[in-house]
Motif scaffolding. Structure first.
Motif, mmCIF file in Angstrom:
data_model
loop_
_atom_site.group_PDB
_atom_site.id
_atom_site.type_symbol
_atom_site.label_atom_id
_atom_site.label_comp_id
_atom_site.label_asym_id
_atom_site.label_seq_id
_atom_site.Cartn_x
_atom_site.Cartn_y
_atom_site.Cartn_z
ATOM 1 N N ASP A 128 -13.228 -3.972 -24.231
ATOM 2 C CA ASP A 128 -12.715 -3.679 -22.898
ATOM 3 C C ASP A 128 -11.383 -4.416 -22.726
ATOM 4 O OD1 ASP A 128 -12.105 -3.592 -20.192
ATOM 5 O OD2 ASP A 128 -14.166 -3.831 -19.535
ATOM 6 N N GLN A 129 -10.302 -3.651 -22.616
ATOM 7 C CA GLN A 129 -8.982 -4.266 -22.543
ATOM 8 C C GLN A 129 -8.861 -5.219 -21.361
ATOM 9 O OE1 GLN A 129 -6.434 -4.004 -24.872
ATOM 10 N NE2 GLN A 129 -5.610 -5.675 -23.662
ATOM 11 N N GLN A 130 -9.483 -4.863 -20.226
ATOM 12 C CA GLN A 130 -9.414 -5.721 -19.051
ATOM 13 C C GLN A 130 -10.126 -7.049 -19.309
ATOM 14 O OE1 GLN A 130 -7.662 -5.085 -16.194
ATOM 15 N NE2 GLN A 130 -8.162 -7.201 -15.683
ATOM 16 N N TYR A 131 -11.292 -6.994 -19.948
ATOM 17 C CA TYR A 131 -12.041 -8.216 -20.270
ATOM 18 C C TYR A 131 -11.216 -9.111 -21.200
ATOM 19 C CZ TYR A 131 -15.620 -11.254 -22.289
ATOM 20 O OH TYR A 131 -16.325 -12.354 -22.735
ATOM 21 N N ILE A 132 -10.651 -8.518 -22.248
ATOM 22 C CA ILE A 132 -9.865 -9.295 -23.214
ATOM 23 C C ILE A 132 -8.634 -9.904 -22.549
ATOM 24 C CG2 ILE A 132 -8.537 -9.181 -25.365
ATOM 25 C CD1 ILE A 132 -11.578 -8.973 -25.717
ATOM 26 N N SER A 133 -8.001 -9.156 -21.660
ATOM 27 C CA SER A 133 -6.786 -9.667 -21.007
ATOM 28 C C SER A 133 -7.079 -10.838 -20.082
ATOM 29 C CB SER A 133 -6.090 -8.537 -20.236
ATOM 30 O OG SER A 133 -6.891 -8.098 -19.157
ATOM 31 N N ASN A 134 -8.333 -10.959 -19.629
ATOM 32 C CA ASN A 134 -8.708 -12.063 -18.747
ATOM 33 C C ASN A 134 -9.122 -13.324 -19.499
ATOM 34 O OD1 ASN A 134 -8.229 -10.662 -16.348
ATOM 35 N ND2 ASN A 134 -10.294 -9.805 -16.291
ATOM 36 N N LEU A 135 -9.244 -13.239 -20.828
ATOM 37 C CA LEU A 135 -9.585 -14.432 -21.613
ATOM 38 C C LEU A 135 -8.387 -15.376 -21.690
ATOM 39 C CD1 LEU A 135 -11.464 -12.819 -24.664
ATOM 40 C CD2 LEU A 135 -12.496 -14.109 -22.783
ATOM 41 N N PRO A 136 -8.640 -16.699 -21.795
ATOM 42 C CA PRO A 136 -7.527 -17.624 -22.044
ATOM 43 C C PRO A 136 -6.812 -17.228 -23.327
ATOM 44 C CG PRO A 136 -9.549 -18.810 -21.527
ATOM 45 C CD PRO A 136 -9.939 -17.381 -21.728
ATOM 46 N N LYS A 137 -5.503 -17.377 -23.343
ATOM 47 C CA LYS A 137 -4.734 -16.971 -24.517
ATOM 48 C C LYS A 137 -3.611 -17.953 -24.778
ATOM 49 C CE LYS A 137 -4.361 -13.112 -22.334
ATOM 50 N NZ LYS A 137 -4.854 -13.483 -21.008
ATOM 51 N N PHE A 138 -3.215 -18.056 -26.024
ATOM 52 C CA PHE A 138 -2.163 -18.996 -26.409
ATOM 53 C C PHE A 138 -1.569 -18.555 -27.737
ATOM 54 C CE2 PHE A 138 -6.251 -20.368 -27.937
ATOM 55 C CZ PHE A 138 -6.020 -20.727 -29.247
ATOM 56 N N THR A 139 -0.529 -19.239 -28.164
ATOM 57 C CA THR A 139 0.050 -18.998 -29.481
ATOM 58 C C THR A 139 -0.180 -20.228 -30.340
ATOM 59 O OG1 THR A 139 2.208 -19.816 -28.753
ATOM 60 C CG2 THR A 139 1.820 -17.443 -28.578
ATOM 61 N N MET A 140 -0.270 -20.032 -31.632
ATOM 62 C CA MET A 140 -0.480 -21.134 -32.564
ATOM 63 C C MET A 140 0.559 -21.078 -33.664
ATOM 64 S SD MET A 140 -4.578 -21.540 -33.130
ATOM 65 C CE MET A 140 -4.299 -23.050 -34.064
ATOM 66 N N PRO A 141 1.122 -22.234 -34.028
ATOM 67 C CA PRO A 141 2.072 -22.249 -35.134
ATOM 68 C C PRO A 141 1.351 -22.090 -36.468
ATOM 69 C CG PRO A 141 1.654 -24.478 -34.368
ATOM 70 C CD PRO A 141 0.941 -23.556 -33.422
ATOM 71 N N ASN A 142 2.079 -21.584 -37.433
ATOM 72 C CA ASN A 142 1.616 -21.508 -38.835
ATOM 73 C C ASN A 142 0.508 -20.496 -39.080
ATOM 74 O OD1 ASN A 142 3.411 -23.667 -39.429
ATOM 75 N ND2 ASN A 142 1.859 -25.147 -38.814
ATOM 76 N N LEU A 143 0.239 -19.626 -38.129
ATOM 77 C CA LEU A 143 -0.686 -18.541 -38.411
ATOM 78 C C LEU A 143 0.045 -17.443 -39.175
ATOM 79 C CD1 LEU A 143 -2.789 -17.972 -35.148
ATOM 80 C CD2 LEU A 143 -3.526 -19.027 -37.291
ATOM 81 N N PRO A 144 -0.633 -16.765 -40.091
ATOM 82 C CA PRO A 144 0.018 -15.664 -40.810
ATOM 83 C C PRO A 144 0.518 -14.599 -39.834
ATOM 84 C CG PRO A 144 -2.067 -16.239 -41.849
ATOM 85 C CD PRO A 144 -2.011 -16.995 -40.555
ATOM 86 N N GLU A 145 1.625 -13.960 -40.183
ATOM 87 C CA GLU A 145 2.173 -12.914 -39.330
ATOM 88 C C GLU A 145 1.241 -11.714 -39.258
ATOM 89 O OE1 GLU A 145 4.848 -12.867 -37.411
ATOM 90 O OE2 GLU A 145 5.308 -14.952 -37.903
#
Length: 270
Positions: A128-145
Motif C-alpha cells: 500500500d503506497q500510502q502505508y509505505i509513505s507514512n513510514l519513517p524514512k531516511f538516507t544512508m551513506p555507502n549503500l549500493p546504488e
C-alpha cells in the motif's frame, strides 16, 4: 501469425484441484452455476466474459494474463507457489510485482524504517503506497546504488551473535530462485505478526528451510506460498556489542536436544 494458445480452461481445473475443491464448491464460491463452471473447464465456452475472468483471477490470486497464457500445471510446485504468493511475472511485466517505495527530493530512493509498533500492520500494508509513505524514512551513506533497501527491527536471541533489538538493513529480493543456500534474510510471512530473520535455503519442493545462527534453535520449513516478501541482509546496527555463546547457552541447547529426543522416543512408542 500463429494463434496464441489459451490455457484458461485447464488452468481453472488445475487451480481448483490444487485447492482440493469440487466443481460444485468452486462454483458456489464464485456464484456460478456448476454447469457454467463445467463449460469453462471443458473449453466449451469460447467467449469468456471479462467479469468471469476477473472473478476467477481474484479468487485464485493469479493475474488474468497468466490464467490465459501460461500452462500452470507445467510450472512446477515452486513456481506455482511463488505465483500464488503474489510474485506474478506475467501480471507486472517484470521479474516480480512492483515494490512500493518512496523517494527524496532528488528522486533517490529512501530507506524506509518499519518501527516496532508498525510490525503487525506491515504484512497488510506492505504493498500500500500510502502505508509505505507514512513510514519513517531516511538516507544512508555507502549503500549500493542498485536495489531497494528497508530497515527492520529484530527481537529475540535466535540470531545471536546479532544482538536482540538490532536494526537490520536489508535489500529487496526480486528473484527468490537466485537466493544462495544459507543467505541471511528477513521474511514477511502471511501468518506471522512479526518479521522472521533467518538463514534461508530454497528447497525444490516449494519450501524454505529457515535456520537460526543460534544453535539452540532448530531449523524449520515454511511453504513458499506463505512468504509475502524477502529482504536480503546487508548490515545491522546496534547499541549492544555482539557476544559469543556462553556455557549456559550451550547447556540450554543440550537440555533442549535431550528433551526433543525423549519426546521423539515417546512418539515412536505410541
Amino acid at each position: 501469425m500463429s494463434q496464441q494458445k489459451v490455457f484458461f480452461p485447464t488452468n481453472i481445473k488445475f487451480l481448483r484441484e490444487r485447492k482440493k475443491m469440487s466443481q460444485e464448491s468452486l462454483a458456489n464460491a464464485l456464484s456460478f452455476t456448476r454447469s457454467k463452471l463445467a463449460s469453462l473447464e471443458s473449453g466449451a465456452t469460447r467467449a469468456h466474459q471479462p467479469e468471469d475472468l476477473l472473478m476467477i483471477s481474484e479468487f485464485f490470486k493469479v493475474g488474468v494474463d497468466a490464467l490465459l497464457k501460461v500452462e500452470l500445471s507445467k510450472l512446477g510446485e515452486f513456481k506455482v507457489s511463488q505465483l500464488l504468493a503474489g510474485n506474478d511475472v506475467y501480471t507486472t511485466g517484470s521479474n516480480i510485482r512492483v515494490l512500493s517505495i518512496t523517494v527524496d527530493k532528488n528522486n533517490k530512493e529512501n530507506v524506509e524504517y518499519v518501527p516496532v509498533k508498525a510490525k503487525a500492520g506491515y504484512r497488510n500494508g506492505y504493498n500500500d503506497q500510502q502505508y509505505i509513505s507514512n513510514l519513517p524514512k531516511f538516507t544512508m551513506p555507502n549503500l549500493p546504488e542498485r536495489g531497494s533497501f528497508r530497515m527492520f527491527p529484530i527481537s529475540g536471541d535466535s540470531m545471536l551473535p546479532i544482538p536482540d533489538g538490532s536494526d537490520v538493513i536489508a535489500e529487496y529480493v526480486q528473484d527468490w530462485k537466485a537466493i544462495k543456500a544459507g543467505t541471511l534474510c528477513i521474511l514477511i510471512l502471511k501468518a506471522e505478526q512479526d518479521f522472521v530473520f533467518k538463514q534461508i535455503t530454497v528447497q525444490e519442493e516449494g519450501q524454505f528451510l529457515l535456520t537460526s545462527l543460534n544453535s539452540l534453535y532448530h531449523p524449520y520449513t515454511v511453504p513458499a506460498e506463505e512468504v509475502i516478501e524477502i529482504w536480503k541482509y546487508y548490515k545491522f546496527q546496534s547499541e549492544i556489542l555482539p557476544e559469543l555463546p556462553t556455557d549456559f547457552q550451550e547447556l540450554k541447547r543440550l537440555i533442549l536436544d535431550v528433551k526433543q529426543d525423549i519426546q521423539q522416543e515417546r512418539s515412536d512408542k505410541a
